[in-house]
Design a protein around this motif. Structure first.
Motif, PDB file in Angstrom:
ATOM      1  N   TRP A 104      -3.496   0.105  -9.530  1.00  0.00           N
ATOM      2  CA  TRP A 104      -3.640   1.114 -10.828  1.00  0.00           C
ATOM      3  C   TRP A 104      -3.503   0.568 -12.007  1.00  0.00           C
ATOM      4  O   TRP A 104      -2.389  -0.411 -12.245  1.00  0.00           O
ATOM      5  CB  TRP A 104      -2.789   2.351 -10.736  1.00  0.00           C
ATOM      6  CG  TRP A 104      -1.407   2.287 -11.078  1.00  0.00           C
ATOM      7  CD1 TRP A 104      -0.848   2.792 -12.230  1.00  0.00           C
ATOM      8  CD2 TRP A 104      -0.281   1.635 -10.019  1.00  0.00           C
ATOM      9  NE1 TRP A 104       0.617   2.319 -11.922  1.00  0.00           N
ATOM     10  CE2 TRP A 104       0.740   1.864 -10.523  1.00  0.00           C
ATOM     11  CE3 TRP A 104      -0.482   1.336  -8.606  1.00  0.00           C
ATOM     12  CZ2 TRP A 104       1.956   1.442 -10.185  1.00  0.00           C
ATOM     13  CZ3 TRP A 104       0.660   0.926  -8.135  1.00  0.00           C
ATOM     14  CH2 TRP A 104       1.686   0.933  -8.724  1.00  0.00           C
ATOM     15  N   TYR A 105      -3.921   0.844 -13.335  1.00  0.00           N
ATOM     16  CA  TYR A 105      -4.026   0.623 -14.590  1.00  0.00           C
ATOM     17  C   TYR A 105      -2.940   1.486 -15.479  1.00  0.00           C
ATOM     18  O   TYR A 105      -3.393   2.594 -15.444  1.00  0.00           O
ATOM     19  CB  TYR A 105      -5.332   0.227 -15.104  1.00  0.00           C
ATOM     20  CG  TYR A 105      -5.937  -0.961 -14.709  1.00  0.00           C
ATOM     21  CD1 TYR A 105      -5.907  -2.315 -14.731  1.00  0.00           C
ATOM     22  CD2 TYR A 105      -6.714  -0.761 -13.661  1.00  0.00           C
ATOM     23  CE1 TYR A 105      -6.309  -3.380 -14.331  1.00  0.00           C
ATOM     24  CE2 TYR A 105      -7.507  -1.704 -12.694  1.00  0.00           C
ATOM     25  CZ  TYR A 105      -7.286  -2.986 -13.079  1.00  0.00           C
ATOM     26  OH  TYR A 105      -7.906  -4.012 -12.497  1.00  0.00           O
ATOM     27  N   GLY A 106      -2.153   0.655 -15.954  1.00  0.00           N
ATOM     28  CA  GLY A 106      -1.407   1.779 -16.915  1.00  0.00           C
ATOM     29  C   GLY A 106      -1.172   1.043 -18.320  1.00  0.00           C
ATOM     30  O   GLY A 106      -2.484   0.621 -19.035  1.00  0.00           O
ATOM     31  N   ARG A 146       0.553  -7.614   4.843  1.00  0.00           N
ATOM     32  CA  ARG A 146       0.228  -6.918   3.428  1.00  0.00           C
ATOM     33  C   ARG A 146      -0.621  -8.124   2.548  1.00  0.00           C
ATOM     34  O   ARG A 146      -1.525  -7.537   1.956  1.00  0.00           O
ATOM     35  CB  ARG A 146       1.685  -7.046   2.766  1.00  0.00           C
ATOM     36  CG  ARG A 146       2.525  -6.113   3.140  1.00  0.00           C
ATOM     37  CD  ARG A 146       3.709  -6.092   2.178  1.00  0.00           C
ATOM     38  NE  ARG A 146       4.668  -5.031   2.458  1.00  0.00           N
ATOM     39  CZ  ARG A 146       5.568  -4.472   1.822  1.00  0.00           C
ATOM     40  NH1 ARG A 146       6.040  -5.414   0.862  1.00  0.00           N
ATOM     41  NH2 ARG A 146       6.559  -4.049   2.398  1.00  0.00           N
ATOM     42  N   GLN A 192       5.272  -2.083 -13.669  1.00  0.00           N
ATOM     43  CA  GLN A 192       4.484  -1.343 -14.138  1.00  0.00           C
ATOM     44  C   GLN A 192       4.882   0.135 -14.457  1.00  0.00           C
ATOM     45  O   GLN A 192       4.126   0.520 -15.455  1.00  0.00           O
ATOM     46  CB  GLN A 192       3.239  -1.016 -12.988  1.00  0.00           C
ATOM     47  CG  GLN A 192       2.038  -0.538 -13.348  1.00  0.00           C
ATOM     48  CD  GLN A 192       1.142  -1.986 -14.041  1.00  0.00           C
ATOM     49  OE1 GLN A 192       1.575  -2.967 -13.933  1.00  0.00           O
ATOM     50  NE2 GLN A 192       0.224  -1.388 -14.698  1.00  0.00           N
ATOM     51  N   SER A 239       6.176  -5.554  -8.323  1.00  0.00           N
ATOM     52  CA  SER A 239       5.107  -4.731  -9.033  1.00  0.00           C
ATOM     53  C   SER A 239       5.210  -3.538  -9.643  1.00  0.00           C
ATOM     54  O   SER A 239       4.824  -3.038 -10.818  1.00  0.00           O
ATOM     55  CB  SER A 239       3.732  -4.896  -8.083  1.00  0.00           C
ATOM     56  OG  SER A 239       2.599  -4.314  -8.873  1.00  0.00           O
ATOM     57  N   GLU A 248      -2.619  -6.080 -16.624  1.00  0.00           N
ATOM     58  CA  GLU A 248      -2.824  -6.155 -15.247  1.00  0.00           C
ATOM     59  C   GLU A 248      -2.544  -5.114 -14.438  1.00  0.00           C
ATOM     60  O   GLU A 248      -1.521  -4.253 -14.875  1.00  0.00           O
ATOM     61  CB  GLU A 248      -1.966  -7.527 -14.584  1.00  0.00           C
ATOM     62  CG  GLU A 248      -0.479  -7.326 -14.358  1.00  0.00           C
ATOM     63  CD  GLU A 248       0.206  -7.693 -15.620  1.00  0.00           C
ATOM     64  OE1 GLU A 248      -0.394  -7.757 -16.647  1.00  0.00           O
ATOM     65  OE2 GLU A 248       1.465  -7.724 -15.564  1.00  0.00           O
ATOM     66  N   PRO A 249      -2.942  -4.663 -13.387  1.00  0.00           N
ATOM     67  CA  PRO A 249      -2.777  -3.547 -12.612  1.00  0.00           C
ATOM     68  C   PRO A 249      -1.305  -3.603 -11.885  1.00  0.00           C
ATOM     69  O   PRO A 249      -0.923  -4.679 -11.535  1.00  0.00           O
ATOM     70  CB  PRO A 249      -3.769  -3.493 -11.578  1.00  0.00           C
ATOM     71  CG  PRO A 249      -4.252  -4.731 -11.313  1.00  0.00           C
ATOM     72  CD  PRO A 249      -3.907  -5.552 -12.671  1.00  0.00           C
ATOM     73  N   GLY A 250      -0.671  -2.362 -11.540  1.00  0.00           N
ATOM     74  CA  GLY A 250       0.358  -2.407 -10.641  1.00  0.00           C
ATOM     75  C   GLY A 250      -0.413  -2.501  -9.216  1.00  0.00           C
ATOM     76  O   GLY A 250      -1.496  -2.097  -8.999  1.00  0.00           O
ATOM     77  N   LEU A 251       0.426  -2.833  -8.311  1.00  0.00           N
ATOM     78  CA  LEU A 251      -0.172  -3.055  -6.881  1.00  0.00           C
ATOM     79  C   LEU A 251       0.755  -2.692  -5.859  1.00  0.00           C
ATOM     80  O   LEU A 251       2.002  -3.038  -5.947  1.00  0.00           O
ATOM     81  CB  LEU A 251      -0.466  -4.940  -6.781  1.00  0.00           C
ATOM     82  CG  LEU A 251      -1.129  -5.045  -5.280  1.00  0.00           C
ATOM     83  CD1 LEU A 251      -2.578  -4.208  -5.311  1.00  0.00           C
ATOM     84  CD2 LEU A 251      -1.336  -6.469  -5.190  1.00  0.00           C
ATOM     85  N   TYR A 252       0.641  -1.835  -5.015  1.00  0.00           N
ATOM     86  CA  TYR A 252       1.182  -1.405  -3.910  1.00  0.00           C
ATOM     87  C   TYR A 252       0.488  -1.441  -2.547  1.00  0.00           C
ATOM     88  O   TYR A 252      -0.557  -0.669  -2.357  1.00  0.00           O
ATOM     89  CB  TYR A 252       1.683   0.024  -4.142  1.00  0.00           C
ATOM     90  CG  TYR A 252       2.613   0.779  -3.077  1.00  0.00           C
ATOM     91  CD1 TYR A 252       3.783  -0.004  -2.707  1.00  0.00           C
ATOM     92  CD2 TYR A 252       2.020   1.652  -2.232  1.00  0.00           C
ATOM     93  CE1 TYR A 252       4.389   0.630  -1.532  1.00  0.00           C
ATOM     94  CE2 TYR A 252       2.908   2.141  -1.247  1.00  0.00           C
ATOM     95  CZ  TYR A 252       4.082   1.621  -0.769  1.00  0.00           C
ATOM     96  OH  TYR A 252       4.924   2.167   0.238  1.00  0.00           O
ATOM     97  N   ARG A 253       0.965  -2.311  -1.820  1.00  0.00           N
ATOM     98  CA  ARG A 253       0.490  -2.312  -0.440  1.00  0.00           C
ATOM     99  C   ARG A 253       1.341  -2.521   0.656  1.00  0.00           C
ATOM    100  O   ARG A 253       2.339  -3.093   0.674  1.00  0.00           O
ATOM    101  CB  ARG A 253      -0.666  -3.859  -0.264  1.00  0.00           C
ATOM    102  CG  ARG A 253      -1.635  -3.878  -1.512  1.00  0.00           C
ATOM    103  CD  ARG A 253      -2.317  -5.136  -1.433  1.00  0.00           C
ATOM    104  NE  ARG A 253      -1.673  -6.411  -1.552  1.00  0.00           N
ATOM    105  CZ  ARG A 253      -2.070  -7.669  -1.588  1.00  0.00           C
ATOM    106  NH1 ARG A 253      -3.439  -7.857  -1.503  1.00  0.00           N
ATOM    107  NH2 ARG A 253      -1.257  -8.564  -1.650  1.00  0.00           N
ATOM    108  N   ASP A 254       1.014  -1.703   1.824  1.00  0.00           N
ATOM    109  CA  ASP A 254       1.826  -1.916   2.964  1.00  0.00           C
ATOM    110  C   ASP A 254       0.900  -1.857   4.262  1.00  0.00           C
ATOM    111  O   ASP A 254      -0.237  -1.358   4.266  1.00  0.00           O
ATOM    112  CB  ASP A 254       2.677  -0.947   3.006  1.00  0.00           C
ATOM    113  CG  ASP A 254       4.145  -1.490   3.495  1.00  0.00           C
ATOM    114  OD1 ASP A 254       4.044  -2.229   4.434  1.00  0.00           O
ATOM    115  OD2 ASP A 254       5.312  -0.829   3.424  1.00  0.00           O
ATOM    116  N   ASN A 313       5.889  -5.463  -3.485  1.00  0.00           N
ATOM    117  CA  ASN A 313       5.691  -3.997  -4.013  1.00  0.00           C
ATOM    118  C   ASN A 313       6.678  -3.593  -5.170  1.00  0.00           C
ATOM    119  O   ASN A 313       6.491  -3.058  -6.180  1.00  0.00           O
ATOM    120  CB  ASN A 313       5.637  -3.038  -2.801  1.00  0.00           C
ATOM    121  CG  ASN A 313       4.522  -3.160  -2.221  1.00  0.00           C
ATOM    122  OD1 ASN A 313       3.400  -3.480  -2.435  1.00  0.00           O
ATOM    123  ND2 ASN A 313       4.705  -2.861  -0.705  1.00  0.00           N
TER     124      ASN A 313
END
Lengths: 272, 272, 272, 272
Positions: free
Chosen positions: D48-50, D96, A76, A72, D54-60, A69
């Motif tokens: 999310w795209y900025g 994750r 970003q 990423s 490629e997108p940012g990724l946040y997972r937990d 995380n």
């Protein structure tokens, strides 16, 4: 002992400082070179300023090097003002609430150093907080408590004075407890406009602090350890210094722990 | 490269090996002395045998040094046979499924070492597993896959032969992929009765393996690095060794990767 | 509101209560039936007594239903006295330090309930702790603080009196703060010998408490909610009760919050 | 069954959808109303795209409701295109790598639904992946594997056709295994330009899918469950639908699993 890096300038991706350089903050989480402990694996944190007055905050208890995380997010998110920290625990368990940076309103704060015999001073120092400050305490580190002391000592209007008064409060508490005061303090903090740093110790062991221009434009880094010796013009900041950086200037003032009498204070102002 | 310790003997508290010695496994998670990397902060695990046939398993992704659960479990649990591991990731993300030990039925397994160019061999090796073995895969490490290859190669009845056949399977896969086979393998594994260990490499870099009596009685430790140089009579196990320890004896056999023809096998049997 | 289960009797595997029954504590973490919130996913904890005087402690912030470590530990560990808890957070963040049970020396404690307007009482209550008690505080829940108040009120020699005095301390703090005191308290605690529970509230909303024989022999469970309606002879404990269970008996005493004057105390003793 | 929400339009803070509405995605993580399970506490994720492709990724793996990082990120980050997901595990452990969204190059994907008897189909489906696809697999969910099948089936140039071919691949695998194919699929995915969604099932249990304009301008949400019934004009999407939304239009095409012969495909095009 921890490692940290702060940046003020044009917007850059956080990764340009946190993950990309050869001796980036994440590399330092694994093998710092100027710290008492080379491993800073007890959590990490980011505070970054965007369009809101208060910063975003991302903290976790994993080692920074193993958190996808973090990678990423740093890839970003762009910001013109941010603080990043990797922790080696001295006081306080490994928990999110003990990870730096700490945030109060618009202020963020992170620290490398320690308060000597904090266990014996903690209760006395906490009793000096207002009810609001007491409720704001989330963890058990000396760093968070020092930050809240600074907030209550007037950080909003007088950052240098508030820092000095917080140091004085710790010394007073030590004196009352019959302890020789020991403070080692290399901290960075910001209200979203200015970036401050302080390097100070009651002995000759003030943790290191460096600065360098970054990014080609007006950008500037403040770090506990250079992240890329080859490519940047790092300048060591001497002990007893207080830094105020804006997007157009950096002021270094003398920082000592004399009783804070601001209007009499002999300040050696210097543009860098 | 990781660090591990295994014990077989009279019941002892896990802490006597995992957390208490001056250079305990937890101390090694922070500062190993004989490993390629001194920090082993990418998770840890315990497998211990009690009254059931299969072992208990406790694994997490925090550094071992900062997990209060680990400390409490090791202080409370007694066992006469257990494996403990701290991880420094080479292949595979930091996740619980990638933490050692791995468990299948009564067997537990942990490893320090690596399979060279595993990324290019993994799919071929996985395709050699039975459906049951394929479904049993939970993570993405070379170590877990090697263990499952051992299980399918007859670990239950012939531990040495199964290990040899698993090594051969990796070499075959490398040959088919046009890769020079590289295996470094210092592993411990148990079925709840016997404790085995192997030290082997295709080059001269077989990761270290030591053994020592422990606890005054019949107890014995097998470790990747001595946890207490001062107090125990550590013996280095040479490369190309396969160990079978029971509560009454320890056999060291020669281990090479020649095609497994057990009845022709020149085995140098030695009691220690 | 949380869910908990406690056991005293012959040694059983923890799983027989925590994970195996159809409406086990883990099932209750997902869908409790008698609680204000059906989901208790904000962490869990176990304290179990073995051969040492102090209990083992295992707590984590995941939902209990998704932790494979918990399942394995409960399958492997046998104990004749343990406490298990799944949390639905009211006061205090989701952190390990806020997970029940809490442990001090030989004592363990877990709770379902709340102290009304705890935010306004917390500082006053903390200021009543000794320095040792203050240092022992690790989290920010009303439950942990209540437990420390009990410890300081003499839990060691007089469990009922200490509980009553802790309730009185909360009421005093509320009175001083100009707040109508509100306490809902269904707690279990043990020193490794006896298992105690209390059910009490200042209003008519005392959280539920049940007991049943368990395991065929001398075993007994105390729970916030029956884990297996079909198979056990659950008995509801009325509000205003204080329970002391040993391996040979269970005493239920009346519990009210009258000023603690032990020698005058009208206690309705009853064997169950 | 999981819950998810996707947005395409002018930049908004993620919190406007993820945390702020009365029945926000985080509220749904605790008490969903139209899902088979009301609790979705087995992890969460954001893509999310900025400014990058490629997108940012946040997972937990924590429940979404208890993660302060998630709250802070959603409060700080603005995006014109993002996917957010809360998980209730059916296949695959809580890790994750098993949290949605999944990301490959510019593509992100998240899903609510399931593949029937996935355990028996998994190996066959994985064997159909290219080496690159096989290496890209990080977890063990049917959702991630289905996404990789879509990528390999030509997601880049033909999203609808690729989805149809991935469904056909699952049906083929089921037929070969002698299993009645069962697929329930309500998914959203994006390449950073367009936002797609599909609602489909082999039976009459296709998980729900809704859309509504959002934010006053050109913004549009696609969700598995409306997050704010009172304030938005939610429209239920019928089973057998494939949606392609851009910043200026939304097309709904009929989606069935007939063999993909694109030029003959009877497509009911409809602007919404």
């Amino acid at each position: 002992m921890c490692r940290w890096a702060a940046y003020l300038g044009d917007e850059v991706y956080l990764e340009e400082i946190v993950t990309a350089p050869c001796h980036s903050l994440i590399a330092q989480s694994h093998s710092a070179q100027e710290a008492k402990t080379s491993t800073n694996g007890d959590g990490f944190g980011l505070a970054w300023y965007g369009e809101r007055r208060e910063p975003g905050l991302y903290r976790d208890i994993l080692p920074a090097w193993s958190d996808p995380n973090l990678k990423s997010l740093c890839r970003q998110i762009r910001s013109g003002l941010f603080l990043a920290h990797v922790r080696a625990a001295t006081d306080g368990a490994t928990s999110r609430a003990n990870c730096h940076p700490f945030v109060q309103g618009p202020w963020s704060f992170m620290h490398n150093g320690q308060i000597g015999e904090f266990d014996r001073l903690r209760r006395h120092l906490e009793s000096g907080l207002s009810d609001a400050g007491y409720e704001a305490l989330q963890g058990t580190t000396d760093s968070e408590l020092f930050f809240l002391l600074m907030v209550e000592a007037g950080l909003d209007g007088d950052p240098l004075g508030a820092t000095r008064r917080a140091v004085a409060a710790v010394k007073d508490a030590a004196a009352k407890a019959g302890i020789d005061p020991m403070i080692r303090l290399t901290a960075a903090f910001s209200d979203g406009e200015r970036l401050h740093a302080v390097r100070y110790a009651t002995d000759d062991q003030a943790p290191t602090l460096y600065t360098a221009p970054f990014g080609g434009g007006i950008g500037r880094c403040l770090v506990s350890e250079p992240f890329d010796r080859a490519c940047a013009d790092w300048q060591a900041i001497p002990p007893g210094s207080f830094i105020t950086a804006t997007r157009s200037s950096m002021i270094v003032q003398r920082f000592d722990a004399a009783p804070a009498t601001p209007d009499l204070l002999p300040q050696r102002l210097r543009s860098v």
